[in-house]
Design a protein around this motif. Sequence first.
Motif: not given
Lengths: 362, 568
Positions: B548-560
């Motif tokens: 969860x931590x890694x996925x949330x991290x990457x989605x925050x970084x990449x956004x849309x």
Amino acid sequence: MAVSVEIKDLVKTFGETRAVDHITLTIEPGELFFLLGPSGCGKTTLLRCIAGFHQPESGSIHMGDQDVTRLPPHQRDTGMVFQSYALWPHMTVAQNVAFGLEMRKVGKAETAKRVKEALAMVKMTDRADYKPNQLSGGQQQRVALARALVIHPKCLLLDEPLSNLDAKLRLEMRTEIRRICKEAGLTAIYVTHDQKEALSVADRLAVLNGGVIEQCGTPQDVYLKPKTVFAAGFIGETNFMNGTVKKISGERMIISTPEAEWESIHGLAQFKEGDEVTLSLRPETLHLGDASPGQPNVVGGVVHDTVYLGEVAQHQIRIGGDSGRNLKVFDLNPRILARDGEQAASIWVDAQDVVILPRGNA
Amino acid sequence: MRKSTARIIFGITVLVFAVAFLFPLGLVVGKGFFTPDGTLTFEYLIGVFRNPIYVEGLLNSLRLALGTTFLATLLSLPLAWLSNRYDFAGKKWVNALVLVPMILPPFVGAIGFQQILGQYGALNALLGTDIDWLGQGRWFGVILLQSLALYPIMYLNVAASLANIDHAMDEAAENMGATGWAKFRRITLPLMTPGMFAGGTIVFIWSFTELGTPLIMNYTRCASVQVYDALKEIGGNPFPFALVFVMLSVSVILYAVSKFLFGGKAYAMQGKAATTFTTERKTGWRGFLTLLPFLLVISLALLPHLGVILTSFTAPGGWYQSVLPQSVTTGNYSEALGHEMTVSSIRNSLTFSTLAVLFNLVFGISIAFVVVRSTIRGRAILDGLAMLPLAVPGLVMASGYLAFSSMLSNTAWVKSSDTLHSLFDVKTNPTLFLVMAYGIRRLPYMVRSAVAGLQQTSAGLEEAAANLGAKPLVSLKRVTLPLITANLIAGALLAFSFSMLEVSDSLMLAQRQDYYPITKTIYELFQLIGTGKYLASALGVWAMMFLAVTIVGSSLLLGKKMGALFRV
């Protein structure tokens, strides 16, 4: 087919900003009407209100006898040419053009015939089976126009249609658009920020600023007799000078500025002595050299700087001495140039070319 | 980029691909077509289609894949459309929450799912019935689980392609008199088809060959489980390899069709969008109605997770014919995490995944550079090659690596050296092959995100550095890499979490307990009599939190831009 478009007291706001601020406007049947103004002036918003993409807060829009104010876009029968053309990339040219007819349940044979006519009108018959991304910008422009024309719209709407084309193509397309509109006898509303486009193509135009119409009239009217400082400054080049009305006598009026006194035949009914006004002098109305005897508005000055462009020399002439100001003067077909250093020169201007405007920020 | 440098990278990459990807793949295909003495035969392939059990397995797998793709589309399409068109309270939250199912491999979710929907599960206890929800139509249970886990991939793709559509396209349709359904069918749908197809292809290939979920759901009559079982039994049976070849062909053909039809690219929009698209704001009960589909899908998708979490806190046997667990304990965690198999598996998974990510970073960046910045002729081939692992199911690759490993470990020079033996024989030490498998199969995501980053970074910036005297490597380090860091981190995080979650390769290649990765350990724990599913759930929850931590991290970084990672 061609109908009038009447806009009454239209208001459209986005949050705090009033993009269209109580605009009233009548566009005659068959007229090619321009909405001209800088970005953010509300011209596109007004056009999108007419197309039905924006719902105004108050006011009304009529096309012919019909009140279309609350009509959704797809029931308005307007043909719009979008700035980005908005050609559907998954359809061929012919399919793009036929789409509107399909939605109107026009028969197959009739559709084919009208698509052919529309493509012929924009000279794109040989590209019917191409996909939009196989076409150049100018060709896409023509297809977008054909798509809007083919439905025989009550009113053609063009949203900065030439802004994505290069300069040469733009010149070619603007005469082309005028030809097509006139051939089809269409009422057309054309949005642009390019004053040359508007002056050269429009039957009439409205200059918009901050959501209100500054002036509406024929190109010549607006150019020669601007009514506001904004209208005078937005269309063409001009010199503004602030002054006061010194004297009105008969057909003439004297305005004094810090540098000189100017005689004008404009605005006699509008102003009274003592009014603070702004003068607008177009550079091409200012003449360099000796005036004939009895000529008013002769002012001494010094050539400050000159840009030679072939057909015209653009001078900066300083009037009113060292503490005075520069006036831009266009000398058409220049023979003698004062290029080196400063040189004394006198300029003069005809009284009918001295335009008096209510005081405004130039 | 200098041509010679580009050619060197090209050469190395092609070599690595040949050894780590094409060769093992060739071995699988070869085993299905050659008799042990080396003569070509089509007997095995024909045999697969003559054997009613294999045919049934293939048809069932096809049914699973079609069903999953269809259901995942059904779940994601309305959500993506709503999110594209409307603004409503809570949108930000649900937009992030729809991606959450990706943090749990569906086969772990299956455990929780059965606790809730099984014959003696929570739903029946709640309703007072004893319907076997998953029993009769067990294949439907697999489809439901898989689509609930995979719909985010579809959602990201569709959302990305919707976001790319110039709003004027839509307005032009309205202006021409189209509205509602006609507009959607004729304009919106065709324009988002490339995105749907791209996402759909990945979902299809994934679910067509998914191994873990059918295994846990005990749905053995599908091709993936048949291959797994057959390969476990004896080495000499050639039919599973022929079956693998059939699965590979289906995947590759679908992938090729998708590539051919849509070229991996959305329709390039002409000109710049003239109208900035403002979403319509829905407030009050209208806003809630718009939010509702999101809540429904999310709560359905989180049901397996909820089941797993509850199971992990249940004392063994304490959740049977009841709505909620009857006896609660934290003992499963201490037992599962204290298990010697677990401790080593966490360490193993971290090692394998980290090595795989390093492999991905080096090759991903190099490939992206050649593809975007060089002008050599082979760069399109390289781009295609790097995307190819998407078309190859994990199961197929795993079979290939098994064959590769057994071939290598049977050669004389490997047999003579202990070091080489532990390097090349998966039965001794699967590290090399697992890292290879994880790395190759996650490479597309890394390449995609690096390519996206480079394409957004003007080459002019590098030229400016060169102009001021920076050597190529210096300008790479000082200018380019810092600018694409977000993309690289996101790509690396995704590659990392997918490696941690990897099932097929892990189950098949890790054969010694001290080299089990987490997923295999979960599967092995699950098989323990009595306490199995509780311990498996506890470890599953641990992995879930970690990911969860890694996925949330990457989605925050990449956004849309997240959607770009899941394109074909």
